[in-house]
Design an enzyme around this catalytic site. Structure first.
Site, PDB file in Angstrom:
ATOM      1  N   PHE A 287      12.200  18.529 -34.040  1.00 52.53           N
ATOM      2  CA  PHE A 287      12.755  17.236 -34.454  1.00 52.53           C
ATOM      3  C   PHE A 287      14.257  17.251 -34.742  1.00 52.53           C
ATOM      4  CE2 PHE A 287       8.315  17.462 -36.036  1.00 52.53           C
ATOM      5  CZ  PHE A 287       7.759  16.500 -35.202  1.00 52.53           C
ATOM      6  N   GLY A 514       5.740  21.430 -29.227  1.00 54.88           N
ATOM      7  CA  GLY A 514       4.553  20.599 -29.355  1.00 54.88           C
ATOM      8  C   GLY A 514       4.614  19.330 -28.539  1.00 54.88           C
ATOM      9  N   ARG A 673      10.101   6.752 -14.956  1.00 58.88           N
ATOM     10  CA  ARG A 673       8.784   7.266 -14.607  1.00 58.88           C
ATOM     11  C   ARG A 673       8.276   8.156 -15.742  1.00 58.88           C
ATOM     12  NH1 ARG A 673       8.398  10.880  -9.291  1.00 58.88           N
ATOM     13  NH2 ARG A 673       6.145  10.886  -8.896  1.00 58.88           N
ATOM     14  N   ASN A 676       4.025  12.799 -17.665  1.00 55.22           N
ATOM     15  CA  ASN A 676       2.660  13.138 -18.088  1.00 55.22           C
ATOM     16  C   ASN A 676       2.210  12.050 -19.052  1.00 55.22           C
ATOM     17  OD1 ASN A 676       0.449  14.101 -19.677  1.00 55.22           O
ATOM     18  ND2 ASN A 676       0.908  16.192 -19.012  1.00 55.22           N
ATOM     19  N   THR A 679       0.954  13.449 -22.670  1.00 55.71           N
ATOM     20  CA  THR A 679       1.938  13.977 -23.615  1.00 55.71           C
ATOM     21  C   THR A 679       2.993  12.920 -23.936  1.00 55.71           C
ATOM     22  OG1 THR A 679       3.167  15.008 -21.794  1.00 55.71           O
ATOM     23  CG2 THR A 679       1.581  16.380 -22.965  1.00 55.71           C
ATOM     24  N   GLN A 683       4.201  11.547 -27.576  1.00 49.63           N
ATOM     25  CA  GLN A 683       5.570  11.414 -28.064  1.00 49.63           C
ATOM     26  C   GLN A 683       5.814  10.023 -28.640  1.00 49.63           C
ATOM     27  OE1 GLN A 683       8.420  13.899 -27.925  1.00 49.63           O
ATOM     28  NE2 GLN A 683       6.397  14.734 -28.278  1.00 49.63           N
ATOM     29  N   GLY A 746      14.634  10.046 -20.795  1.00 45.61           N
ATOM     30  CA  GLY A 746      14.103  10.733 -21.975  1.00 45.61           C
ATOM     31  C   GLY A 746      13.190   9.848 -22.805  1.00 45.61           C
ATOM     32  N   GLY A 748      11.571  11.419 -25.998  1.00 47.04           N
ATOM     33  CA  GLY A 748      11.168  12.085 -27.239  1.00 47.04           C
ATOM     34  C   GLY A 748      11.554  11.357 -28.511  1.00 47.04           C
ATOM     35  N   GLU A 749      12.666  10.622 -28.470  1.00 47.23           N
ATOM     36  CA  GLU A 749      13.140   9.970 -29.692  1.00 47.23           C
ATOM     37  C   GLU A 749      12.977   8.465 -29.661  1.00 47.23           C
ATOM     38  OE1 GLU A 749      16.985  12.379 -30.924  1.00 47.23           O
ATOM     39  OE2 GLU A 749      16.600  12.511 -28.783  1.00 47.23           O
TER      40      GLU A 749
END
Lengths: 782, 328
Positions: A287, A514, A673, A676, A679, A683, A746, A748-749
């Site tokens: 993180f 993770g 796009r 996965n 996953t 996120q 991206g 993740g955030e």
């Protein structure tokens, strides 16, 4: 097949494996027979078909479930000792004396390091001060008698067991000569602020006269928003296990920057970069909190002094004392609009707390750079300097708290105009980047709003606050937009090895804390080579591997994807050179062939095919090795590239007690796009859970009298628990970004942004109360 | 954690003998004591494990229940008679901690938990009169959102964290003790002390005394009882305010009522003023609110916890209203 940790250097690698259970276990994520219909990946035989986008489960999942995945604090060396830290209890001053006598007499004691006997070391270098710098400050590390923050480590105690080390460390006492410290936000502001700097430029932007436009606007909101300190609380506390082999240092770290950390440790300890080997095969959440820290240095130095391998695991309180978090912000957000809802002025200024040399600006204002067409714009960030632990990056730094202010204000304008808040946002969609004028690479937030609204049932929302009630519970709906800037690191590099057995290995120093990175990179490689997943082995999170790919800015997948694509192209070119004259592919150029079914085929005539195995065997080659880089991210110089989120929330607020419960959340994403689906959904959901914490529960109790953190534990620092988290629905447009590798931006955030505002706006819709201070707690609603 | 000697007691007599030694502490589930030992706040020389003793729940001749001190919280909460005859107790227990902790925690240990005041826990960096008598209190002018509004002193503003004990206070439970001076009984409402000038003395337990059981009186009308815990997150948080209540309404009048508050004082706070105000009077929302206000008239809020006064008043009113069945 997956070996999620390795080294090409034989002797270090052998030592690394001492006592390690589970590394190198073969994992196949694919069902061997049936299930193809539910697992698209099982059918993927052709490059570009099926594997990218498939909801594959984590390849390391079985290892983790069995407890066989070695984390940093599970590596063992013969003769290893355990470390515990003692911390300062003043904010600023000098250590007059440290009494280590009782600690030295305690059972199992091995060694104690303080500033008196620590080896000479250079300070850490903060992020971006050098290519591989990854620190949060530039303080000397146990080199002098200075205390610079409350909670600074003042001693490292080594003992034969962790319990003995903890006990011995608890016996250490120090006397101090205290000096006046700046420990409150008010005092820091009164001392005078400094204009924040980002990339060498002051954070101050003015387009037109925003103040005048605001004053003249038909409708306006001008409000101050406050967000609190927050600390990192990854499920795995920071840990490191180190051993010296002569002048070579072996480090098993919980890290999101192995290459940076190897370079940093070498730089600090005065040895060569190649003498430090860092691995982080499994990490329990990072993180932004698990870059280079002081603890790795303290472990290495005390190991050097004691002559023993050392494991240093921060206690939960230790994480709070050593690792900073989200800085405190005070933001002015002013938004002016015409009667038609068109924004004419956006002012986003404010002050964030800051520490010397910190590379993390807590730039809440960034979210206002490119979100809306506003005519005029004014941005300014001031830093107020505090004597406290250095700021760290924390998932969606700046924009998580900035989007709370911006998107709350947009909601207020919608209320003032009597307009639907989604329609208001759509009305202010920019045609090009409002700040830079660059074209958007792919911006489909309107589609995301429409799809989300339909699925959430937004049309059932009653726009009148406090109008919907079930028993004691007031029910409200709100929404908020989020965005996250696309990033691709320039340091991406990977090594691809194809064998005569038709298998491939991809080596890249990327990280999986993770998120699913290991799975995703394996997926991309298999997809690019038209191999089955079990024919691809990934080696990652090891500083000996190619690439400078930190887990930063939601950029790992894009960085690695560009690299893997480049490696595939290079491998194809090399394979063509190896073809025998009788190959079905003889005479074809790289432009005419495509990886297909475990080999290459003529793109428009798939019957002309030769497998990798055949090509290499017939060329009498055991393997083909190529190394490639992803190149500079020129796409982000030519286009404005962001991922977008439209977040919807329903809350229930108890009319008697003010208790707030989020009852529904939906995130509708436009992020290019999705590589996965499983996953990625994790996120998105994870970010939204963290944003529930930001909105409703999380706050570091930083005592402004002493600069001491008073709730350094998961029992008193409230992250959301299961009962606070409803089922979270996530959908995405799936529209590929033509400028991004694989079409993917991206993620993740992203969902940290917009969610807190969606919750706050839902609270307003439920209760009629507009709360501009996070966390929103029940006492603000009584 | 300071090294210590561990002993497992086979009988109460054996436990009391071992517990009388200087530096000895009784160990129940350890869910609080062991944490405090890790923080070096508790440094016992000997731990006397009493989890093997008195771990059953049995019905007494008068219809009450005798609950062994070593009964685990989960077992207590799920016990059929507790659930049906004293729902306030089941609800209080399950409102506390997490499933895993409740599986470990014992009845005796639950009532002897120590405060979660952040300054009490910060052994190295903060002043606390409870930890170091006479040192001063950093909570009074510090973070005190979780702290007491009733019965506090200039020496200590901490609250007692137990949910279970609040229900027991409302139910007129009696605590059975054994010790060097022999067995005795103490009403739960008198087990814990207000801080006064000696906040380090938290209960009336004498040196070496062991809680052996808790007795619940029959209270047939306690079937109509409940526990309402108000907190910042939905689970795993200590109470900002909690209310345990039981009420017996006959013909619109309050025949019997028991109210206890959690999260507001150094001990489970039996709301006797409110009970007195209601007893024999009308069972109306207005009366409930007036009784709550009477109870809170002496509230002395601190910097961060002023909201607790109104929150407690509202919660008492709402809980009584709910129990009385939709009165106006």
């Amino acid at each position: 097949m997956n070996e999620w940790s390795s080294s090409k250097r034989g002797d270090l690698s052998r030592r690394r494996m001492l006592g390690v259970v589970g590394a190198g276990v073969v994992v196949s994520a694919l069902p061997s027979r049936s299930g193809a219909a539910t697992r698209p990946g099982a059918q993927a035989r052709t490059a570009g078909e099926g594997l990218v986008g498939a909801p594959l489960p984590r390849i390391e999942g079985p290892l983790k479930v069995r407890g066989a995945a070695p984390y940093a604090a599970e590596f063992t060396f013969a003769g290893m000792v355990y470390a515990a830290l003692a911390f300062s209890t003043i904010a600023k001053g000098r250590i007059i004396s440290i009494d280590t006598g009782a600690a030295e007499a305690a059972p199992g004691f091995v060694h104690v390091m303080t500033h008196v006997n620590a080896p000479r070391m250079r300070p850490m270098m903060p992020w971006a001060s050098s290519e591989k710098a990854a620190g949060n400050d530039a303080w000397p590390i146990m080199q002098d008698d200075r205390v610079r923050w409350n909670g600074q480590p003042i001693a490292v105690v080594l003992a034969e067991t962790q319990e003995q080390a903890d006990h011995a460390a608890s016996l250490i006492s120090a006397t101090y000569e205290e000096e006046p410290a700046t420990t409150s936000f008010a005092q820091a502001k009164a001392n005078g602020t400094e204009t924040a700097v980002l990339g060498g430029q002051p954070v101050h932007i003015e387009i037109g006269d925003a103040e005048a436009a605001l004053a003249a606007a038909a409708v306006s909101v001008d409000a101050t928003f406050h967000t609190p300190y927050q600390n990192h609380n990854a499920i795995e506390p920071h840990a490191v296990t180190v051993a010296w082999h002569g002048n070579e240092l072996e480090v098993h770290d919980a890290s999101q920057s192995v290459v940076h950390n190897a370079w940093s440790l070498a730089q600090i300890l005065g040895i060569e970069e190649h003498q430090v080997h860092v691995t982080s095969p499994y990490v329990g959440g990072s993180f932004g909190g698990k870059f280079m820290g002081m603890h790795q240095v303290l472990a290495a130095a005390s190991s050097r002094l004691s002559g023993r391998p050392v494991r240093l695991t921060l206690s939960r309180a230790g994480v709070y004392r050593l690792v900073g978090g989200r800085a405190l912000t005070e933001q002015r957000l002013a938004l002016g609009a015409g009667r038609d809802g068109r924004f004419v002025a956006l002012i986003h200024t404010g002050t964030s707390t800051h520490t010397p040399d910190s590379p993390h600006p807590e730039l809440a204002q960034f979210v206002s750079y490119s979100s809306y067409a506003t005519g005029t714009l004014k941005i300014d960030l001031q830093w107020a300097h505090l004597d406290m632990v250095a700021n760290a990056a924390m998932r969606a730094p700046g924009e998580a708290v900035g989007s709370f202010a911006l998107e709350s204000a947009v909601d207020e304008v919608a209320v003032a105009l009597g307009m639907d808040p989604i329609e208001l946002r759509i009305r202010n969609e920019p045609q090009a980047d409002p700040l830079t004028g660059l074209p958007f690479s792919s911006r489909n937030i309107v589609e995301a709003w429409r799809a989300g609204a339909k699925r959430f049932g937004w049309e059932r929302r009653n726009p009148t606050p406090r109008a919907v009630r079930q028993g004691d519970w007031l029910i409200g709906m709100g929404c908020g937009a989020g965005s996250h800037m696309y990033a691709r690191e320039s340091g991406g590099a990977a090594r691809l090895t194809l064998t005569k057995h038709g298998t491939a290995t991809i080596d890249i120093a990327a990280h999986d804390a993770g998120m699913g990175t290991a799975t995703v990179l394996t997926q991309i490689t298999a997809d690019q080579l038209a191999l089955r997943l079990d024919q691809v082995r990934l080696r990652a999170a090891d500083s000996a591997l190619p690439g400078v790919v930190p887990g930063i800015g939601s950029s790992q997948t894009t960085t690695a994807a560009a690299t893997i694509i480049a490696a595939q192209r290079k491998a194809v070119a090399e394979l063509l050179k190896l073809l025998r004259r009788d190959s079905p592919l003889a005479g074809l150029t790289a432009d005419e062939v495509t990886p297909r079914d475990g080999g290459l085929a003529k793109t428009d005539d798939p019957a002309r095919h030769e497998s990798y195995s055949s090509i290499l065997t017939r060329a009498r080659r055991d393997e083909l090795v190529v190394e490639a880089t992803g190149g500079n991210p020129t796409e982000s110089e030519q286009y404005s590239m962001y991922s977008y989120a439209a977040v919807f929330c329903e809350v229930r607020v108890n009319a008697v007690t003010g208790e707030i419960r989020v009852s529904r959340l939906l995130g509708s994403m436009d992020c290019g796009r999705v590589v996965n689906a499983r996953t990625a959904a994790g996120q998105f959901r994870g970010g939204m859970v963290m944003a529930i914490g930001l909105a409703l529960t999380e706050e570091t109790l930083y005592d402004e009298r002493t600069a001491r953190i008073m709730n350094p534990s998961l029992s008193e620092y409230h992250v959301p628990v299961h009962a606070d988290v409803p089922e979270i629905d996530v959908i995405w447009t799936g529209i590929p970004d033509p400028q991004a590798p694989l079409g993917a931006r991206g993620i993740g955030e992203l969902s940290m942004n917009g969610t807190a505002a969606a919750i706050a706006n839902a609270v307003h819709n439920a209760t009629g109360t507009r709360v501009r201070r996070l966390p929103i707690t029940l006492d603000q609603l009584l | 954690m300071k090294p210590f000697v561990y002993k497992k007691a086979g009988t109460v007599a054996e436990a009391v003998r071992a517990g009388a030694a200087p530096g000895a502490k009784y160990l129940g589930g350890g869910t609080n004591l062991v944490d405090l030992m890790r923080e070096t706040i508790e440094q016992p020389a000997t731990l006397v494990d009493v989890t093997g003793l008195s771990s059953d729940i049995r019905r007494l001749r008068d219809g009450g229940l005798l609950i062994g001190a070593a009964v685990r919280n989960t077992e207590l909460a799920t016990h059929r008679e507790v659930r049906t005859r004293y729902p306030v107790l089941t609800r209080a227990v399950v409102a506390g901690a997490s499933g895993q902790i409740r599986n470990m925690a014992t009845v005796g240990g639950n009532m002897l938990q120590r405060t979660r005041c952040a300054y009490f826990y910060d052994a190295k960096g903060s002043r606390c009169n409870k930890r170091n008598p006479g040192q001063g209190c950093d909570a009074i002018e510090g973070f005190n959102r979780m702290h007491a509004i009733l019965g506090a002193s200039s020496a200590c503003v901490a609250t007692h964290p137990s949910d279970m004990s609040v229900a027991l206070a409302a139910l007129d439970a009696v605590v059975h003790l054994d010790g060097p001076g022999g067995p005795r009984e103490v009403p739960l409402t008198e087990l814990h002390r207000l801080p006064g000038e000696t906040p380090e003395v938290e209960t009336v337990l004498r040196q070496g005394e062991l809680v052996t059981a808790v007795e619940l009186p029959p209270l047939s009308w306690a079937k109509r009882s409940t526990y309402r815990k108000v907190r910042d997150r939905a689970s795993y948080a200590f109470a900002l305010v909690s209310v345990a209540a039981a009420i017996d309404v006959r013909g619109g009048k309050v025949k019997e009522v028991r109210i206890a508050l959690g999260g507001v004082a150094h001990k489970p706070w039996r709301a006797r003023e409110a009970e007195a105000a209601l007893s024999g009077g009308p069972a109306t929302v207005k009366a409930f609110r007036a009784a709550a206000e009477a109870e809170l008239a002496d509230a002395r809020p601190l910097r961060d916890n002023g909201f607790k006064v109104e929150l407690a008043a509202r919660t008492i009113t709402a809980v009584l209203g709910e129990l009385a069945g939709g009165v106006r």
